[in-house]
Design an enzyme around this catalytic site. Structure first.
Site, PDB file in Angstrom:
ATOM      1  CG  HIS A 170      35.731  25.443  36.985  1.00  0.00           C
ATOM      2  ND1 HIS A 170      34.381  25.654  37.102  1.00  0.00           N
ATOM      3  CD2 HIS A 170      36.243  26.582  36.446  1.00  0.00           C
ATOM      4  CE1 HIS A 170      34.080  26.869  36.662  1.00  0.00           C
ATOM      5  NE2 HIS A 170      35.195  27.452  36.261  1.00  0.00           N
TER       6      HIS A 170
ATOM      7  CG  ASP B 181      35.122  32.690  38.892  1.00  0.00           C
ATOM      8  OD1 ASP B 181      36.344  32.941  38.864  1.00  0.00           O
ATOM      9  OD2 ASP B 181      34.460  32.388  37.876  1.00  0.00           O
TER      10      ASP B 181
ATOM     11  CG  ASP C 250      35.606  35.276  36.190  1.00  0.00           C
ATOM     12  OD1 ASP C 250      35.072  35.419  37.294  1.00  0.00           O
ATOM     13  OD2 ASP C 250      35.943  34.154  35.728  1.00  0.00           O
TER      14      ASP C 250
ATOM     15  CG  HIS D 173      32.991  30.899  34.810  1.00  0.00           C
ATOM     16  ND1 HIS D 173      34.029  31.813  34.815  1.00  0.00           N
ATOM     17  CD2 HIS D 173      32.507  30.870  33.553  1.00  0.00           C
ATOM     18  CE1 HIS D 173      34.169  32.315  33.594  1.00  0.00           C
ATOM     19  NE2 HIS D 173      33.254  31.764  32.808  1.00  0.00           N
TER      20      HIS D 173
HETATM   21  C1  6XA Z   1      35.676  27.724  29.177  1.00  0.00           C
HETATM   22  C2  6XA Z   1      35.551  28.732  30.268  1.00  0.00           C
HETATM   23  C3  6XA Z   1      36.317  28.342  31.475  1.00  0.00           C
HETATM   24  C4  6XA Z   1      35.981  29.238  32.623  1.00  0.00           C
HETATM   25  C5  6XA Z   1      37.129  29.399  33.541  1.00  0.00           C
HETATM   26  C6  6XA Z   1      36.815  30.282  34.699  1.00  0.00           C
HETATM   27  N1  6XA Z   1      36.965  27.659  28.622  1.00  0.00           N
HETATM   28  N2  6XA Z   1      36.289  29.762  35.764  1.00  0.00           N
HETATM   29  O1  6XA Z   1      37.044  31.472  34.733  1.00  0.00           O
HETATM   30  O2  6XA Z   1      36.030  30.435  36.862  1.00  0.00           O
HETATM   31 ZN    ZN Z   2      35.496  32.233  36.201  1.00  0.00          ZN
END
Ligand code: 6XA
Ligand code: ZN
Length: 343
Positions: free
Chosen positions: A160, A196, A285, A198
């Protein structure tokens, strides 16, 4: 397959995060790395090496100088403002506000160099993030030196984080730093496949205008999921990078059937790109029992994932990203890596 990991990565040990309108226990915690490390040892997967120190230069190939200075000076500025514990931003230069005059005050800097309020930052954060990036770089060096694959046990994660902002528990973009280092070490083309749950908004942003690094991501549709503001299918790259960014947003609830169809489409695109090396942003995840995610991959599906990635036939660097079902994290990670080795 060798693993790269440093105990220094555990120093970032956040207590809380802001989510669901509350100050909740942090989920991106040192135990994530420890459980993965323990499972690697238990499974006899291979040596675990400490990373080499690469210094700031490879970080500066990807990240903005002002951003790196902010990370480096953050704790001094935060404590000089009379604060301690953990920092969270609360004001951002959104549409119509100005991001170009960089503020002097730490609260302004926190907003200028972040994109969410869910990422705790403390005294040891930058040191741990640097150690994590060194693990990715050391893994990249192993692969450049002829290892078929390497696993960078990166934590804190990276995908991110963009050139000049942190968020989503990420500070330095480990996969992007490794990919750029591989380019600089002589790889003509590098593909980054982000699996991932996300979207890897930071990695996408870093390489969006480039044709030498192909970025692909299978993730939850940003209309429904974090990071909400990037990761749509129509984001295909810009300028020279047009056609070299590929997003596969999926509805929450996707199981292996749906998910692996996107994976296969991505692998076909990678085959046409014919990279010298593959970097996998390995988020765990998509797992069915992940506490913050809504895909339905099983533990065996991670073995299948590894086997399919192996079929690409490329030198491969695995870089750990998210995954918060702490009890299952080690099994899911090692299943992927041993699935690759058997594939
Ligand atoms: C909001 C969710 C953050 C996602 C983190 C994550 N607190 N990114 O796993 O791949
Ligand atoms: Zn993630």
């Amino acid at each position: 397959m060798k693993t790269v990991f440093s105990a220094g990565q555990l120093a970032h040990d956040p207590r809380h995060e802001i989510s669901d309108g509350e100050l909740k226990p942090a989920v991106e915690i040192p135990a994530r790395a420890e459980i993965v490390r323990a499972r690697i040892l238990e499974a006899g997967m291979g040596d675990i090496l400490a990373p080499e120190e690469f210094g700031m230069a490879p970080l500066a190939r990807v990240h903005d100088a002002g951003y790196l200075d902010f990370l480096d000076s953050f704790w001094t500025r935060w404590t000089e403002a009379g604060r301690g514990g953990e920092a969270f931003p609360f004001v951002w230069p959104v549409r119509g506000l100005r991001a170009d005059p960089v503020p002097d005050h730490i609260d302004g800097l926190l907003g200028r160099y972040s994109f969410d309020a869910g990422t705790p930052m403390g005294e040891e954060t930058f040191a741990a993030a640097r150690a994590s990036a060194n693990s990715a770089l050391t893994g990249a060096r192993l692969v450049a030196g002829g290892d078929r694959a390497a696993f960078a046990l990166c934590r804190p994660p990276g995908h991110h984080a963009a050139a000049d902002y942190y968020g989503g528990y990420c500070f330095l973009n480990n996969a992007a730093i490794a990919a750029q280092w591989l380019r600089d070490a002589g790889a003509a083309r590098v593909a980054i496949f982000d699996v991932d749950y996300h979207h890897g908004n930071g990695t996408q942003a870093i390489f969006y205008d480039r044709s030498d690094v192909l970025f692909l991501s299978v993730h939850a549709d940003p209309r429904e999921e974090y990071p909400y503001f990037l990761g749509h299918a129509e984001e295909t790259g810009i300028g020279a990078g047009e056609g070299f960014n590929v997003n596969y947003p999926l509805a929450p609830g996707a199981d292996w059937g749906v998910w692996s169809a996107a994976l296969d489409a991505g692998l076909e695109r990678i085959a046409r790109f014919a990279p010298d090396v593959l970097v996998v942003s390995l988020g765990l995840d998509p797992y069915e029992k992940d506490p913050i995610s809504r895909f339905r991959l099983t533990q065996d599906d991670f073995t299948r994932l590894g086997a399919r990635l192996a079929r690409a036939g490329l030198p491969t660097l695995f870089v750990l990203e998210g995954g918060y079902a702490v009890d299952a994290l080690g099994v899911n990670c090692v299943n992927t890596l041993t699935g690759f080795e058997a594939g």
